[in-house]
Design an enzyme around this catalytic site. Sequence first.
Site, short mmCIF file in Angstrom:
data_model
loop_
_atom_site.label_atom_id
_atom_site.label_comp_id
_atom_site.label_asym_id
_atom_site.label_seq_id
_atom_site.Cartn_x
_atom_site.Cartn_y
_atom_site.Cartn_z
N ASP A 130 0.83 -1.19 0.00
CA ASP A 130 0.00 0.00 0.00
C ASP A 130 0.88 1.26 0.00
O ASP A 130 1.96 1.29 0.59
CB ASP A 130 -0.88 -0.03 1.25
N GLU A 173 1.44 -0.27 -4.87
CA GLU A 173 0.30 0.60 -5.17
C GLU A 173 0.82 1.96 -5.60
O GLU A 173 1.60 2.61 -4.90
CB GLU A 173 -0.60 0.79 -3.95
N ASP A 230 -10.92 1.27 -3.67
CA ASP A 230 -10.65 2.71 -3.61
C ASP A 230 -11.39 3.53 -4.66
O ASP A 230 -11.21 4.75 -4.72
CB ASP A 230 -9.14 2.96 -3.77
#
Length: 574
Positions: A334, A363, A429
């Site tokens: 992340d 990410e 997201d």
Amino acid sequence: MQLAGISHRPESEDTAVLADHQLQVRIQTARDDIAQVELLFADSYLWQEGTTDLQRMALAPGLATQSNQYWQATLTVPTNRVVYAFLLTDTAGRTIGYGEGGFFADDPTNWQTVANYFHMPYLHVSDAELPPAWVKDTVWYQIFPERFANGDAHNDPADVQPWGAGTVKRDSFYGGDLAGITEHLDDLAALGVNGLYLCPIFASPSNHKYDTIDHFEIDPHFGTKADFQALVEGAHDRGMRVMLDAVFNHFGEQSPQWQDVIKHGQQSRFADWFHIHGWPVGRDPQTHQLNYETFATGAAMPKVNTQNPAVQAYLIDVTKYWVEQFGIDAWRFDVADEVDHGFWRQLCGALRAVKPDIYLLGESWHSSQALVGNGQFNAVMNYPLTQPILALFNGKLSLSDYVGKTNLELMMYRQPNQQAMFNALDTHDTPRLLTTLHDDLTKFKSALALLMLLPGSPCVYYGTEVAMVGGADPDNRRCMNWHPDDQAQQVREFVTALIKFRRQQADFLAASTLTWSIEDQCLTLTRTDAEQTITGRFNLGTTAVAATTTPASLMAAGVVGGQLTAGGFELTLA
């Protein structure tokens, strides 16, 4: 000749070691300016000694962006050492050489000057860091564990709501857990996916788990380590790989490390684990600004100092633990673009030493060449490639601009890495695909078909296969619909067929050439090799057009009475 449009950088995305003695080279030029590109190359030592001659080969024109044309060739380099330079001929017949020192006149003396050549001193396959071969054959399925399925009511949070009841809020809990995922592995196998990407499963007070308390423990509301072992083994038994999600940019405020800092201040042994600019930690009484760094502006997620050796050792141990103890196949990291590259190199090297074919994914929401290769990730989440698809189908992007932008992204990375890019149209997201496309099921199917034709490793967000809807977070994290109506079941059958097609053609789609054509309101994507051609034709207009009659259609959406309706697609094989 537009010299400003010509660019090549060795040991970058412009060169890719594909295998021992095999080097892929590409160069960009201005569009509609260059008629021919040739490469002159040799082993530097043997050529200068006079024991070998320069070799010469033509580069093939490849993809074109809004401003540039790319050219590409794959060289066989017998000695693994090579110097090379380009001979460019423009549309008026003028020629020029191009190498490490810039441009030079096309004359024999210059071609005999080694300083005019780019250098690849030695081709090391290990330096190529080729992504695991299995990734290009994988169709991922992303699961937000708290909302997928409740398999064990005994571990439910105290404030759990009935499955799917009410409006989803940021602090809602519905009881999804690891046992629920395991119970539905046969459903996922029937769908055809062969990779499971799980959002964080580690101890955390939130429903999303991106504010980790303990990286070595499963969140008790999700189950136990035994539950996780059963899930991994069940997935592996069905030919599915498992990818976990790690949050190393920040910790949750309830983590013992941060709580120790709050309690002991500068005397805490974890004081240097974070980016703290004042004591005591908190908000400045005058400015009301935080005196420590966080993820975004969230006070509850203090940013971790990954340049601290103790932090580095801890986080590396975390990732190795779940690989060594449970046999997971991949990690997704992340907020990878906000963590320093030196740490990523250490971590990725340590993981590859434990499991050479592990898939390491970062990410990032933007083009991120600096994160891919060079000892770091195999790939990143490829939002810059996939988000234009949504704009295209919503009429926000012209067909030509879509092609130019997509080709630009396809040229951002070396070809092996591009095949491993993580391509998704919706995630935890983003708003859900069907909602983004204003509930148009025909466009929904067409967008998924386009995704499956593009280079990369595609991902389906849980519930997309039954046409789930949802706006921005937290609405995009609704409970999985396990009782789809007839229309949703038909969508599942379509997605199943599309995944089957993608997996059957995975090797072909990874190796074939890609070309685009635009005819009025239709966009055509063609994938070709020596054996076959697969064509996807998409109607991006507002009226129907004649459907293709030959060759026969493999799959389609929006074909009615010999017409391809607005938003529809047809997929053919020849």
